[in-house]
Write an enzyme that holds these catalytic residues in place. Structure first.
Site, PDB file in Angstrom:
ATOM      1  CG  ASN A 118      12.735  20.279   7.393  1.00 22.95           C
ATOM      2  OD1 ASN A 118      13.719  20.886   7.320  1.00 22.95           O
ATOM      3  ND2 ASN A 118      11.404  20.640   7.578  1.00 22.95           N
ATOM      4  CB  THR A 144      -1.710  19.172  11.768  1.00 16.32           C
ATOM      5  OG1 THR A 144      -2.959  18.676  10.900  1.00 16.32           O
ATOM      6  CG2 THR A 144      -0.903  17.707  11.844  1.00 16.32           C
ATOM      7  CB  SER A 179      -0.647  12.191   5.112  1.00 13.43           C
ATOM      8  OG  SER A 179      -0.169  13.088   5.765  1.00 13.43           O
ATOM      9  CE1 TYR A 181       2.832  18.891   7.881  1.00 14.86           C
ATOM     10  CE2 TYR A 181       0.700  17.925   7.765  1.00 14.86           C
ATOM     11  CZ  TYR A 181       1.403  18.703   8.184  1.00 14.86           C
ATOM     12  OH  TYR A 181       1.055  20.006   8.739  1.00 14.86           O
ATOM     13  CG  HIS A 182      -1.418  14.668   8.568  1.00 14.09           C
ATOM     14  ND1 HIS A 182      -1.910  14.682   7.200  1.00 14.09           N
ATOM     15  CD2 HIS A 182      -2.037  15.789   8.985  1.00 14.09           C
ATOM     16  CE1 HIS A 182      -2.496  15.397   6.759  1.00 14.09           C
ATOM     17  NE2 HIS A 182      -2.674  16.485   8.013  1.00 14.09           N
ATOM     18  CE  LYS A 185       3.338  19.744  10.951  1.00 16.89           C
ATOM     19  NZ  LYS A 185       3.639  21.287  11.683  1.00 16.89           N
ATOM     20  CD  GLN A 208      -3.133  26.524  11.846  1.00 17.73           C
ATOM     21  OE1 GLN A 208      -3.317  27.480  12.199  1.00 17.73           O
ATOM     22  NE2 GLN A 208      -2.149  26.142  11.107  1.00 17.73           N
ATOM     23  CB  THR A 253     -10.349  18.704  -7.619  1.00 14.41           C
ATOM     24  OG1 THR A 253      -9.875  19.516  -6.796  1.00 14.41           O
ATOM     25  CG2 THR A 253     -10.117  18.922  -9.037  1.00 14.41           C
ATOM     26  CB  VAL A 254     -15.727  17.132  -4.461  1.00 17.76           C
ATOM     27  CG1 VAL A 254     -16.080  16.031  -3.459  1.00 17.76           C
ATOM     28  CG2 VAL A 254     -16.116  18.464  -4.549  1.00 17.76           C
TER      29      VAL A 254
END
Ligand code: USQ
Length: 382
Positions: A118, A144, A179, A181-182, A185, A208, A253-254
């Site tokens: 995608n 990002t 990741s 995803y990153h 980018k 961003q 959740t740290v």
């Protein structure tokens, strides 16, 4: 200006559409509801109900008299994207049309390949459509800060001068994402940079940081115009999640030691940064990169802020350091530069007690919709 927003149904896409329409731009939005469909498949919802694009566009027109053109379809399909570009003839394209979640991209093989296909497929189609139908249009692409990762040296704004064996050259700043995803980018940036060099495209790539918030000036007209607000592990960003956790009485959740530091910004500033980039376009043959955030915080600092905001409202907030499902540095140096957008006139909306309190009150109004079991799922990186 005729502005085409790709991914116009998303957390940032829809508020951007209203913002630019309110400013007098001619706006068209395209989306295939990928994000909503993935949320449905993964059994998670927005905290507040979110009308579909047709309904929100109708409502926007009722309140403002302004039209937003809608195109529903998959931008990975050449016929669809080509038709939009041909008919709308955009002068600027804002490209948000990507699978936006790092944890989603790490779920399983199918999620990983969907993210790759995608994100890269749409970016490639945008490049080819610009070349064919509007070669002078300005592409504003959402990248990002995660492209840079967390290197042990200062992060520059997109580019770095390197001196090697007595010679000098300017390169894209080294990228090492945390990741898949990153990583898509980073690949987007590489694709854009290649075609900027080949075809003289004009591109602004916005690095961003994680965004928080829900309210934008335009959504004040009618609460039904508000954007999505995710609080689940896959699609919620950390501060939005912490506020929901605080209200739900769920320990924050740290992950791990909580020293992970990122550059954050209010959703209002995403809109301001995108508008400033449009109003001050990149030149032909330029890949301009801005680091798009306003303040840096560690996860521990964010948790502390949410705890004290809770106290103001009489909510007792517990913080819990849990085993980190991600593979990332939990203590590290972090000093990214971010002067480009300030130089264009950005006046930041900072994370004040008032801003936190407003978000918490919004979440309190919708607390009946919080499904506690959807907050944490523990998607592992490795
Ligand atoms: N984190 C926690 N607890 C949580 C959730 C997150 O400690 O419950 C930590 C993460 O481990 C990470 C930090 O908070 O260190 C930020 O996490 P996030 O989920 O807010 O952000 P991330 O997954 O990096 O992705 C988000 C957006 C993405 C955007 C990115 C900007 O979903 O679209 O590109 O922020 S950045 O992080 O700068 O790359």
């Amino acid at each position: 200006m005729r502005v085409l927003i790709l991914g116009g149904d998303g957390y940032l896409g829809w508020p951007t559409a209203m913002h630019l329409s309110a400013q007098g731009h001619e706006v068209a939005v395209a989306d295939n509801y990928l994000r909503r469909n993935l949320m449905r498949e993964e059994d998670v919802e927005s905290l507040s109900p979110c009308l579909n694009l047709n309904e929100r566009i109708r409502l926007w027109k009722e309140h403002t008299g302004k039209e937003i053109v809608i195109c529903i379809g998959d931008l990975n399909h050449w016929d669809f994207i080509a038709r939009i570009f041909k008919e709308f003839q955009p002068e600027a394209i804002i490209h948000y049309a990507e699978q936006p979640s790092a944890p989603y991209s790490m779920l399983r093989r199918e999620a990983a390949t969907l993210t790759i296909n995608n994100n890269l497929g749409v970016t490639a189609n945008v490049i080819f459509a610009v070349r064919e139908f509007c070669p002078d249009a300005h592409i504003v692409k959402l990248g990002t800060m995660g492209e840079y990762g967390t290197p042990n040296i200062d992060i520059e704004e997109g580019w770095i001068d390197i001196e090697h064996k007595g010679r000098k050259e300017k390169f894209l700043y080294p990228r090492q994402a945390g990741s898949l995803y990153h990583t898509t980018k980073i690949m987007d940036t590489d694709l854009l940079w290649y075609y900027v060099r080949m075809w003289d495209l004009r591109v602004t790539d916005l690095m961003q940081g994680p965004v928080y918030g829900i309210f934008t000036g335009e959504s004040e007209v009618d609460a039904s115009l508000l954007t999505l607000f995710s609080y689940d592990e896959l699609f919620g960003t950390v501060l939005n999640r912490f506020i929901v956790q605080a209200v739900a009485g769920y320990p924050l959740t740290v992950y791990g030691k909580g020293g992970q530091t990122r550059g954050y910004l209010n959703i209002k500033d995403t809109l301001n940064c995108v508008r400033l980039s449009l109003e001050n376009p990149a030149r032909n043959g330029e890949l301009r990169i801005f680091n798009q955030f306003t303040e840096t915080f560690s996860v521990n600092e964010l948790a502390g802020k949410v705890q004290s905001a809770g106290k103001q409202l009489g909510i007792d907030v517990e913080i819990k350091n849990i085993e980190n499902p991600r593979k990332e540095l939990e203590e590290h140096y972090y000093n990214p530069q971010h002067t480009g957008l300030l130089d264009l006139g950005l006046s930041p909306n900072l994370l004040t007690d008032t801003a936190l309190g407003q978000m918490m009150e919004f979440v309190l109004r919708h607390r009946a919709n919080i499904a506690q079991h959807k907050i944490f799922r523990g998607t592992k990186w490795a």
